[in-house]
Motif scaffolding. Structure first.
Motif, PDB file in Angstrom:
ATOM      1  N   PHE A 232       0.838  -1.213   0.000  1.00 29.30           N
ATOM      2  CA  PHE A 232       0.000   0.000   0.000  1.00 29.30           C
ATOM      3  C   PHE A 232       0.865   1.253   0.000  1.00 29.30           C
ATOM      4  O   PHE A 232       0.523   2.270  -0.622  1.00 29.30           O
ATOM      5  N   PHE A 233       2.006   1.178   0.680  1.00 33.96           N
ATOM      6  CA  PHE A 233       2.900   2.335   0.815  1.00 33.96           C
ATOM      7  C   PHE A 233       3.645   2.649  -0.475  1.00 33.96           C
ATOM      8  O   PHE A 233       3.851   3.818  -0.812  1.00 33.96           O
ATOM      9  N   ALA A 303       3.663  -2.174  10.036  1.00 33.11           N
ATOM     10  CA  ALA A 303       2.828  -2.356  11.234  1.00 33.11           C
ATOM     11  C   ALA A 303       1.349  -2.178  10.901  1.00 33.11           C
ATOM     12  O   ALA A 303       0.490  -2.889  11.420  1.00 33.11           O
ATOM     13  N   PHE A 304       1.034  -1.233  10.008  1.00 33.53           N
ATOM     14  CA  PHE A 304      -0.358  -1.045   9.604  1.00 33.53           C
ATOM     15  C   PHE A 304      -0.893  -2.273   8.865  1.00 33.53           C
ATOM     16  O   PHE A 304      -2.059  -2.646   9.026  1.00 33.53           O
ATOM     17  N   GLY A 305      -0.036  -2.879   8.036  1.00 33.78           N
ATOM     18  CA  GLY A 305      -0.453  -4.097   7.356  1.00 33.78           C
ATOM     19  C   GLY A 305      -0.770  -5.208   8.346  1.00 33.78           C
ATOM     20  O   GLY A 305      -1.725  -5.974   8.164  1.00 33.78           O
ATOM     21  N   VAL A 315      -6.141  -0.972   5.110  1.00 30.46           N
ATOM     22  CA  VAL A 315      -5.080  -0.114   5.633  1.00 30.46           C
ATOM     23  C   VAL A 315      -5.491   1.356   5.549  1.00 30.46           C
ATOM     24  O   VAL A 315      -5.140   2.166   6.413  1.00 30.46           O
ATOM     25  N   SER A 316      -6.269   1.695   4.530  1.00 30.05           N
ATOM     26  CA  SER A 316      -6.680   3.096   4.344  1.00 30.05           C
ATOM     27  C   SER A 316      -7.526   3.617   5.491  1.00 30.05           C
ATOM     28  O   SER A 316      -7.655   4.828   5.668  1.00 30.05           O
ATOM     29  N   GLU A 317      -8.106   2.728   6.292  1.00 30.64           N
ATOM     30  CA  GLU A 317      -8.927   3.157   7.421  1.00 30.64           C
ATOM     31  C   GLU A 317      -8.137   3.175   8.722  1.00 30.64           C
ATOM     32  O   GLU A 317      -8.681   3.456   9.784  1.00 30.64           O
ATOM     33  N   ILE A 318      -6.850   2.861   8.630  1.00 31.27           N
ATOM     34  CA  ILE A 318      -6.011   2.831   9.829  1.00 31.27           C
ATOM     35  C   ILE A 318      -5.132   4.069   9.915  1.00 31.27           C
ATOM     36  O   ILE A 318      -4.980   4.664  10.979  1.00 31.27           O
ATOM     37  N   ALA A 319      -4.542   4.477   8.807  1.00 33.61           N
ATOM     38  CA  ALA A 319      -3.577   5.583   8.817  1.00 33.61           C
ATOM     39  C   ALA A 319      -4.257   6.906   9.142  1.00 33.61           C
ATOM     40  O   ALA A 319      -5.275   7.244   8.554  1.00 33.61           O
TER      41      ALA A 319
END
Length: 580
Positions: A232-233, A303-305, A315-319
């Motif tokens: 994602f990054f 870590a987000f993954g 992941v887009s709902e975590i960052a």
């Protein structure tokens, strides 16, 4: 120019390089860059980011270091000499650095709180079975807006004990108050001897965070789902490059991360040896800063993954942006890692080191500027520089107390928004105009030739003359057009609080017009003659009969006499005669 008698220099040149890296590499590399990257198209963001590094970050840093090292003064007197009309830019950089250091240390305070809270077999934010948790607490990230995670509630209701808004001040958080005091004691002990003590501390504070980042990355990439976060990054969304905001964000991130306009690196460069190779330091600081941001992105998104895998959310709902990234989201990831307290301690100790480096530089700007301008009266009454550092740290500590009250997070967000976003763009614009156009690219090139024996290449001269002023102007215009009032999460500040925010911004910006009026007032001659002299470098030094000289006797006592200045400073655009 000979080494100035009595002015300290770095014991070894590597100490300045490390201090510069420590100043540039800060908490913004950990929370701001990864957020911008994910919001602006993932790997596609790296294209404008690296381009802005080359055409904006490196040239402007080279300009600041050159001016500071050549004039051997902090930002106030350096800008006064370079462009008397815009001497207020130097004063504004000192003001903005001091304002920032009053609330920046609060982040170190929070890091200390979390670090000490990690000395437990079970982390306090690991579950919802605590006295501060509410009925809507969840130990998992959910899509529901009515629930909040255990780490969110720990930060809001245990660490901050925050109120409902800026209208409700609440009481002083004594734990945070004492940790803020401890943070300022740490800063003082590291810098009270000036560059001699700071130079030793940065060997640890600038290098150790990389050891922790590497350890975190090795641990994180072994976790399930980590590859999804990394993908994602780095996977580009090329269509995002058509959005002008992405390019502006890239320029702004380079600008704020390196610290152009804050005066910190200019002040530290004034303690360099006169013949130091400025270009090497420029490249080392700017490139290391950007590589650290990219490295931190891998650590954070792996870590987000992992969290995305555990909790089955994208992941887009975590960052998230800002303090929530490192004090809410990342601690939630620690909770399920093996040996969670160890990783939590290491992470927050890394934040402490990163924060201290940047704090050193901001405090040093104020100390250097005061000593440059008023060393004789200051040392007459205080006797030692250590007492001046103590007074600056003490004043900043007292002004930072509102940030550790229950209303503190709202005060912090308000100050950060109007200082780091609004003020700095205006400062940068006038600094670039003053140095690149009025002081002149030819004169700056001659300064480099005198110090290092080499002129800057055509790339730097073109950037200084055309590209940097144009880009800074575009960023400033875009910032004004796209300006959004301060807010914290869903809370919108009332109009009176926004007014206070603008007053905070004006506390630094106002020095630019005030100083310009003062320069025109004290210079002799007609208005046209005054205006011409006000944009002539060193004109305030050369007129010993002017009211400015008479009013600033204390300053002039610490500046070499006119005859010496005339022999060592190239007042024309021609290269100076080289002597052995």
């Amino acid at each position: 120019m000979e080494e100035e008698a009595g002015r300290p220099t770095w014991s070894r040149q590597i100490e300045f390089t490390l201090a510069g890296i420590g100043c540039a590499v800060g908490l913004g590399n950990i929370w701001r860059f990864p957020y911008l990257c994910y919001r602006s198209g993932g790997g596609a963001f790296l294209v404008p980011y690296l381009l802005m590094l080359v055409v904006l970050g490196i040239p402007l840093l080279h300009m600041e270091l050159t001016l500071g090292q050549y004039l051997r003064r902090g930002p106030v007197l350096a800008l006064t000499k370079a462009c008397p009309l815009l001497k207020g830019v130097g004063m504004a950089t000192v003001a903005i650095s001091f304002i920032m250091c009053t609330y920046y240390n609060v982040i170190i305070t929070w890091a200390l709180y979390y670090m000490f809270s990690s000395f437990r077999s079970e982390l306090l934010w690991e579950n919802c079975n605590n006295t501060w948790n509410t009925a809507n607490c969840s130990d998992r990230v959910t899509n529901s807006s009515s629930s909040s995670t255990s780490s969110q509630q720990f930060f809001n209701y245990k660490v901050l004990e925050r109120t409902s808004g800026v209208e409700e001040t609440g009481t002083l958080r004594w734990e945070l108050f004492l940790l803020l005091l401890l943070a300022w004691i740490l800063v003082y002990l590291c810098i009270f001897k000036g560059v001699k003590s700071t130079g030793k501390v940065v060997y640890f504070t600038a290098l150790f965070p990389y050891v922790i980042l590497l350890a975190l990355l090795i641990n994180n990439v072994q976790l399930p789902g980590a590859i999804d976060g990394i993908r994602f990054f780095i996977i580009p969304e090329w269509d995002k490059l058509l959005n002008v905001e992405v390019w502006i964000n890239a320029a702004a991130q380079i600008f704020n991360s390196i610290g152009i306009g804050f005066g910190s690196l200019m002040a530290m460069a004034s303690y360099n040896s006169y013949n130091n190779n400025v270009l090497k330091d420029t490249l080392a600081i700017s490139i290391t800063n950007s590589l650290t941001s990219i490295f931190a992105g891998f650590v954070i998104f792996s870590a987000f993954g992992y969290m995305s895998h555990l909790q089955n959310v994208p992941v887009s709902e975590i960052a998230v942006d800002g303090p929530g990234l490192v004090f809410v989201v990342y601690p939630q990831a620690f909770a399920t890692m093996p040996v969670a307290p160890l990783w939590a301690f290491l992470f927050f100790f890394m934040l402490l080191c990163l924060g201290l480096d940047s704090q050193f530089a901001m405090v040093e700007v104020m100390v250097t500027s005061l000593l440059d301008s008023y060393s004789t009266p200051i040392l007459k009454y205080l006797k030692r520089k250590e007492f001046l550092v103590l007074m600056v740290c003490g004043a900043a500590f007292l002004l930072g107390i509102p940030n550790v009250m229950q209303v503190g997070i709202y005060v912090f967000q308000l100050m950060d928004h109007y200082t780091a976003i609004v003020s700095i763009m205006f400062l940068a614009f006038f600094e670039v105009i003053g140095v690149c156009w009025l002081y002149g690219v030819k004169r700056l090139s001659s300064n480099l030739l005198e110090m290092t024996g080499k002129r800057p290449n055509i790339f730097f001269r073109v950037c200084w003359w055309v590209i940097c002023p144009v880009l800074i102007t575009v960023i400033l215009v875009f910032s004004v057009i796209q300006f959004k009032p301060a807010r914290y999460e869903d809370y919108v500040y009332p109009p009176w609080a926004q007014g206070v925010g603008w007053l905070i911004a004006l506390a630094s910006i106002i020095w630019i017009p005030l100083a310009a009026v003062h320069t025109l007032w004290v210079l002799p001659g007609s208005f046209t003659e005054r205006l011409k002299k006000s944009i002539t470098p060193f004109s305030l030094d050369d007129d010993s009969e002017s009211p400015y000289y008479q009013q600033k006797g204390a300053i002039m006592e610490v500046i070499p006499n006119i005859a010496i200045i005339s022999s060592i400073v190239p007042l024309s655009d021609k290269p100076p005669i080289q002597t052995k």
